[in-house]
Design a protein around this motif. Structure first.
Motif, mmCIF file in Angstrom:
data_model
loop_
_atom_site.group_PDB
_atom_site.id
_atom_site.type_symbol
_atom_site.label_atom_id
_atom_site.label_comp_id
_atom_site.label_asym_id
_atom_site.label_seq_id
_atom_site.Cartn_x
_atom_site.Cartn_y
_atom_site.Cartn_z
ATOM 1 N N LYS A 150 0.838 -1.204 0.000
ATOM 2 C CA LYS A 150 0.000 0.000 0.000
ATOM 3 C C LYS A 150 0.870 1.250 0.000
ATOM 4 O O LYS A 150 0.538 2.253 -0.649
ATOM 5 C CB LYS A 150 -0.923 -0.009 1.208
ATOM 6 C CG LYS A 150 -1.976 -1.113 1.157
ATOM 7 C CD LYS A 150 -2.809 -1.138 2.422
ATOM 8 C CE LYS A 150 -3.847 -2.257 2.374
ATOM 9 N NZ LYS A 150 -4.647 -2.341 3.612
ATOM 10 N N THR A 151 1.985 1.174 0.710
ATOM 11 C CA THR A 151 2.921 2.295 0.737
ATOM 12 C C THR A 151 3.531 2.523 -0.643
ATOM 13 O O THR A 151 3.617 3.668 -1.117
ATOM 14 C CB THR A 151 4.047 2.022 1.753
ATOM 15 O OG1 THR A 151 3.492 1.950 3.061
ATOM 16 C CG2 THR A 151 5.101 3.119 1.712
ATOM 17 N N ILE A 152 3.962 1.457 -1.293
ATOM 18 C CA ILE A 152 4.551 1.578 -2.631
ATOM 19 C C ILE A 152 3.537 2.190 -3.592
ATOM 20 O O ILE A 152 3.865 3.090 -4.381
ATOM 21 C CB ILE A 152 5.028 0.203 -3.136
ATOM 22 C CG1 ILE A 152 6.236 -0.271 -2.313
ATOM 23 C CG2 ILE A 152 5.388 0.260 -4.625
ATOM 24 C CD1 ILE A 152 6.659 -1.698 -2.601
ATOM 25 N N GLN A 153 2.309 1.733 -3.529
ATOM 26 C CA GLN A 153 1.277 2.287 -4.413
ATOM 27 C C GLN A 153 1.055 3.766 -4.117
ATOM 28 O O GLN A 153 0.888 4.587 -5.028
ATOM 29 C CB GLN A 153 -0.023 1.517 -4.254
ATOM 30 C CG GLN A 153 -1.133 2.010 -5.184
ATOM 31 C CD GLN A 153 -2.384 1.152 -5.089
ATOM 32 O OE1 GLN A 153 -2.303 -0.043 -4.814
ATOM 33 N NE2 GLN A 153 -3.534 1.756 -5.312
ATOM 34 N N HIS A 154 1.051 4.125 -2.860
ATOM 35 C CA HIS A 154 0.862 5.519 -2.437
ATOM 36 C C HIS A 154 1.890 6.447 -3.092
ATOM 37 O O HIS A 154 1.560 7.525 -3.576
ATOM 38 C CB HIS A 154 0.963 5.594 -0.918
ATOM 39 C CG HIS A 154 1.005 6.973 -0.354
ATOM 40 N ND1 HIS A 154 -0.121 7.646 0.046
ATOM 41 C CD2 HIS A 154 2.050 7.817 -0.110
ATOM 42 C CE1 HIS A 154 0.219 8.846 0.507
ATOM 43 N NE2 HIS A 154 1.531 8.971 0.427
ATOM 44 N N TYR A 155 3.138 6.008 -3.100
ATOM 45 C CA TYR A 155 4.200 6.867 -3.608
ATOM 46 C C TYR A 155 4.438 6.736 -5.109
ATOM 47 O O TYR A 155 4.967 7.665 -5.727
ATOM 48 C CB TYR A 155 5.514 6.549 -2.873
ATOM 49 C CG TYR A 155 5.606 7.145 -1.493
ATOM 50 C CD1 TYR A 155 5.828 8.507 -1.305
ATOM 51 C CD2 TYR A 155 5.467 6.347 -0.367
ATOM 52 C CE1 TYR A 155 5.909 9.052 -0.042
ATOM 53 C CE2 TYR A 155 5.553 6.878 0.913
ATOM 54 C CZ TYR A 155 5.768 8.238 1.066
ATOM 55 O OH TYR A 155 5.858 8.785 2.321
ATOM 56 N N THR A 156 4.104 5.608 -5.696
ATOM 57 C CA THR A 156 4.548 5.352 -7.074
ATOM 58 C C THR A 156 3.434 5.127 -8.077
ATOM 59 O O THR A 156 3.665 5.187 -9.279
ATOM 60 C CB THR A 156 5.449 4.104 -7.106
ATOM 61 O OG1 THR A 156 4.663 2.930 -6.819
ATOM 62 C CG2 THR A 156 6.591 4.217 -6.116
ATOM 63 N N ASN A 157 2.222 4.845 -7.608
ATOM 64 C CA ASN A 157 1.107 4.460 -8.478
ATOM 65 C C ASN A 157 1.338 3.073 -9.098
ATOM 66 O O ASN A 157 0.798 2.765 -10.150
ATOM 67 C CB ASN A 157 0.860 5.486 -9.580
ATOM 68 C CG ASN A 157 -0.553 6.045 -9.529
ATOM 69 O OD1 ASN A 157 -1.348 5.670 -8.661
ATOM 70 N ND2 ASN A 157 -0.869 6.930 -10.459
ATOM 71 N N ILE A 158 2.155 2.257 -8.440
ATOM 72 C CA ILE A 158 2.384 0.888 -8.892
ATOM 73 C C ILE A 158 1.769 -0.063 -7.869
ATOM 74 O O ILE A 158 2.108 -0.013 -6.680
ATOM 75 C CB ILE A 158 3.886 0.572 -9.030
ATOM 76 C CG1 ILE A 158 4.532 1.502 -10.062
ATOM 77 C CG2 ILE A 158 4.094 -0.883 -9.426
ATOM 78 C CD1 ILE A 158 6.045 1.343 -10.161
ATOM 79 N N LYS A 159 0.854 -0.901 -8.340
ATOM 80 C CA LYS A 159 0.238 -1.909 -7.480
ATOM 81 C C LYS A 159 0.931 -3.244 -7.760
ATOM 82 O O LYS A 159 0.809 -3.806 -8.847
ATOM 83 C CB LYS A 159 -1.265 -2.032 -7.755
ATOM 84 C CG LYS A 159 -1.965 -3.070 -6.884
ATOM 85 C CD LYS A 159 -3.468 -3.082 -7.146
ATOM 86 C CE LYS A 159 -4.156 -4.168 -6.329
ATOM 87 N NZ LYS A 159 -3.993 -3.982 -4.875
ATOM 88 N N PHE A 160 1.680 -3.712 -6.794
ATOM 89 C CA PHE A 160 2.401 -4.966 -6.964
ATOM 90 C C PHE A 160 1.493 -6.162 -6.657
ATOM 91 O O PHE A 160 0.738 -6.156 -5.677
ATOM 92 C CB PHE A 160 3.630 -5.021 -6.058
ATOM 93 C CG PHE A 160 4.824 -4.301 -6.623
ATOM 94 C CD1 PHE A 160 5.386 -4.679 -7.832
ATOM 95 C CD2 PHE A 160 5.392 -3.229 -5.944
ATOM 96 C CE1 PHE A 160 6.481 -4.011 -8.348
ATOM 97 C CE2 PHE A 160 6.486 -2.561 -6.457
ATOM 98 C CZ PHE A 160 7.031 -2.951 -7.664
ATOM 99 N N LYS A 161 1.628 -7.164 -7.500
ATOM 100 C CA LYS A 161 0.968 -8.453 -7.270
ATOM 101 C C LYS A 161 2.083 -9.448 -6.938
ATOM 102 O O LYS A 161 2.715 -9.996 -7.838
ATOM 103 C CB LYS A 161 0.197 -8.879 -8.513
ATOM 104 C CG LYS A 161 -0.914 -7.907 -8.897
ATOM 105 C CD LYS A 161 -1.453 -8.195 -10.298
ATOM 106 C CE LYS A 161 -2.084 -9.566 -10.379
ATOM 107 N NZ LYS A 161 -2.646 -9.806 -11.740
ATOM 108 N N PRO A 162 2.370 -9.663 -5.651
ATOM 109 C CA PRO A 162 3.529 -10.483 -5.273
ATOM 110 C C PRO A 162 3.340 -11.965 -5.598
ATOM 111 O O PRO A 162 2.273 -12.534 -5.386
ATOM 112 C CB PRO A 162 3.635 -10.264 -3.766
ATOM 113 C CG PRO A 162 2.262 -9.889 -3.329
ATOM 114 C CD PRO A 162 1.665 -9.124 -4.469
ATOM 115 N N ILE A 163 4.413 -12.541 -6.135
ATOM 116 C CA ILE A 163 4.516 -13.995 -6.268
ATOM 117 C C ILE A 163 5.561 -14.392 -5.236
ATOM 118 O O ILE A 163 6.763 -14.408 -5.508
ATOM 119 C CB ILE A 163 4.950 -14.403 -7.689
ATOM 120 C CG1 ILE A 163 3.968 -13.834 -8.725
ATOM 121 C CG2 ILE A 163 5.046 -15.917 -7.814
ATOM 122 C CD1 ILE A 163 4.437 -14.008 -10.159
ATOM 123 N N ALA A 164 5.110 -14.653 -4.023
ATOM 124 C CA ALA A 164 6.011 -14.888 -2.895
ATOM 125 C C ALA A 164 6.325 -16.377 -2.800
ATOM 126 O O ALA A 164 5.431 -17.198 -2.614
ATOM 127 C CB ALA A 164 5.379 -14.386 -1.607
#
Length: 533
Positions: free
Chosen positions: A75-89
């Motif tokens: 959520k933090t990354i999206q807040h700053y970058t407009n990138i929504k990560f879909k993790p493959i953990a």
């Protein structure tokens, strides 16, 4: 370097007690997933890496429970970058297999976190990953370029055989990050008036022997993680190793078991075993078994991580520790009049993020990687959004506004937040070192002692292979050699073989297995990595 280290420690220590969890009463707002509800979204009017929201697949190893993409880090990354990560953990236990099958499929996730440099060096030049060089030349990666230049060995280690940069490594922008050191039950030493600063290995052994006499049921010297780890705690401080190692004095790789220093290490261990000082199960002791020996006064010394005391304290509860319990470092002994510093880390570490060739979001991800090395990005990936997940309490202290679990707040209920994840962040700085590592009381105390007594060493950077066939050949030679030497060393420690026969029986076998060729390969790799030293 000592003055610089102590200055850094003073800065870190100033706010140690001010780093804490948020106020009580948070539990009522926790959702069913154990995390507080949050309305973190892209900030209005902020300058974004991407003009519109994009969804990006992110392949990454994980040490914990994995990620869904809804954790506060994303959520933090999206807040700053407009990138929504879909993790493959991918769990570390199955990471190597999953990485191999993913690369073999030819359908790579947009962004990948790679554990180790060799995969990047192998597949980058084959076209699997995006070269970052043109973006550096175009001025799009100023933060990335700056951090690599600041820690000079990093650039040499990140470059692949074709001279290009494909990976964005995890970087420690600190003078040092402590690694393993000699530890002891220092409360027991103090109780019996025994030294915490032995000058030689002989003096260290004498202290162990005295404790054996005071506590006959004890085995003062304990070890976890097998025979190789046991030997490493001896050989490091004698400037040798159980395999090829970089001699910092000569800038050459030398074979440790051929040295007198290695034989002296085995002699120390064999004597300790014979005298009942070394625990007889040194090759198989588990973490809980070692913890039990420590807390019952049946084990007093080892070579290990200084935050171990904090781990024990969290596991059993401070109130359940023996009265006065202290598991702290002792100053390492000198060998032949030379005291070698305890291992430290700084700068480059071989965990790298790469961009898959063919992704639709190449430029956005290039900007993202650069952002991870910026002041804003580094803070975001460590603590989240200022005013929402944390606030600054003065210039050098972080106060979390949510009930996160960290070394400074071990009882936090939010355990899978994702901040300070080594497979996500790009740069760790002194403030983050304080919050996540030095914030642990015992670790801070241990590091302070070592810095004040000149016990910390300098970071070292070893060779890497640019030629995959040479790397494989080196490993093919050294794997059986290392196994054979460990078995031979074990026999000496147990008294099943004489050290007098090491040069006439063990070393000829090792040499017949291709030792000289392996030495030529590793020294060639070192020159190719760093040039003539």
């Amino acid at each position: 370097m000592k003055k610089k280290l102590i200055a850094t420690l003073m800065v870190l220590a100033m706010g140690m007690n001010l780093v804490g969890c948020s106020s009580s009463g948070k539990d009522a707002s926790l959702n069913s997933g154990g995390q507080e509800s949050s309305n973190m979204t892209s900030a209005e009017g902020a300058s974004k890496i991407s003009e519109k929201l994009i969804e990006v697949e992110f392949f990454m190893p994980t040490q914990g429970d994995g990620y869904t993409g809804e954790e506060d880090i994303f959520k933090t990354i999206q807040h700053y970058t407009n990138i929504k990560f879909k993790p493959i953990a991918v769990p570390l236990s199955s990471y190597s297999e999953k990485l191999s099958t993913t690369i073999a499929s030819g359908k790579l996730p947009d962004l990948m976190s790679i554990n180790g440099q060799s995969t990047v060096d192998q597949y980058g030049p084959q076209g699997a990953f995006v070269s970052l060089d043109k973006y550096i030349e175009e001025g799009m990666m100023p933060n990335y370029e700056k951090i690599l230049k600041e820690y000079e060995p990093a650039e040499a280690l990140v470059r692949s055989s074709d001279g290009k940069l494909y990976g964005a490594p995890r970087m420690y922008a600190v003078d040092y990050r402590v690694d393993q050191m000699w530890l002891a039950r220092t409360d027991i030493l103090e109780k019996h008036g025994l030294t915490r600063t032995p000058e030689t290995f002989e003096e260290l052994y004498d202290v162990m022997k005295q404790l054996k006499e005071i506590y006959p049921d004890s085995t003062p010297y304990i070890n976890r993680w097998g025979v190789g780890h046991l030997i490493g705690g001896q050989t490091h401080f004698r400037n040798t190793s159980s395999t090829y190692f970089l001699n910092e004095d000569t800038k050459q790789y030398e074979y440790g078991p051929a040295s007198q220093a290695y034989k002296d290490s085995l002699e120390f261990l064999a004597t300790a075993y014979k005298d009942g000082i070394l625990n007889p199960d040194f090759a198989t002791l588990t973490d809980p078994e070692v913890d039990e020996l420590l807390m019952t006064g049946k084990g007093f010394f080892t070579f290990d991580y200084p935050h171990w005391a904090d781990e024990i304290e969290r596991a059993v509860g401070k109130e359940n520790l023996p009265e006065g319990f202290e598991w702290q470092p002792i100053l390492q002994p000198s060998y032949n009049g030379v005291k070698r510093g305890t291992p430290v880390l700084s700068g480059y570490f071989p965990t790298l993020k790469v961009i898959a060739a063919g992704t639709k979001y190449e430029e956005e991800l290039v900007r993202f990687l650069d952002w991870t090395y910026s002041e804003e990005g580094a803070k975001a990936l460590m603590y989240g959004i200022e005013g929402e997940t944390y606030e600054m309490d003065g210039e050098d202290n972080v106060k979390f506004l949510k009930d996160y679990k960290t070394p400074a707040t071990p009882d936090g209920t939010i355990t899978n937040h994702g901040f300070n994840d080594q497979y996500i962040f790009g740069m760790l700085d002194p403030l983050a070192l304080n919050v996540y590592e030095m914030g642990a009381t015992n670790l801070n105390k241990a590091t302070q002692f070592m810095a004040e007594n000149g016990g910390l060493g300098e970071p070292t950077y070893g060779a890497k292979f640019f030629d995959e066939s040479e790397r494989k050949r080196y490993n093919d030679i050294m794997t059986p050699i290392n196994t054979y030497v460990e078995e031979a060393s074990m026999k000496v420690i147990l008294g099943q073989a004489s050290l007098d026969n090491w040069d006439t029986e063990v070393m000829p076998v090792v040499e017949s297995m291709g030792l000289e060729e392996a030495g030529q390969l590793i020294n060639k790799a070192y020159k190719e990595t760093f040039g003539e030293q």
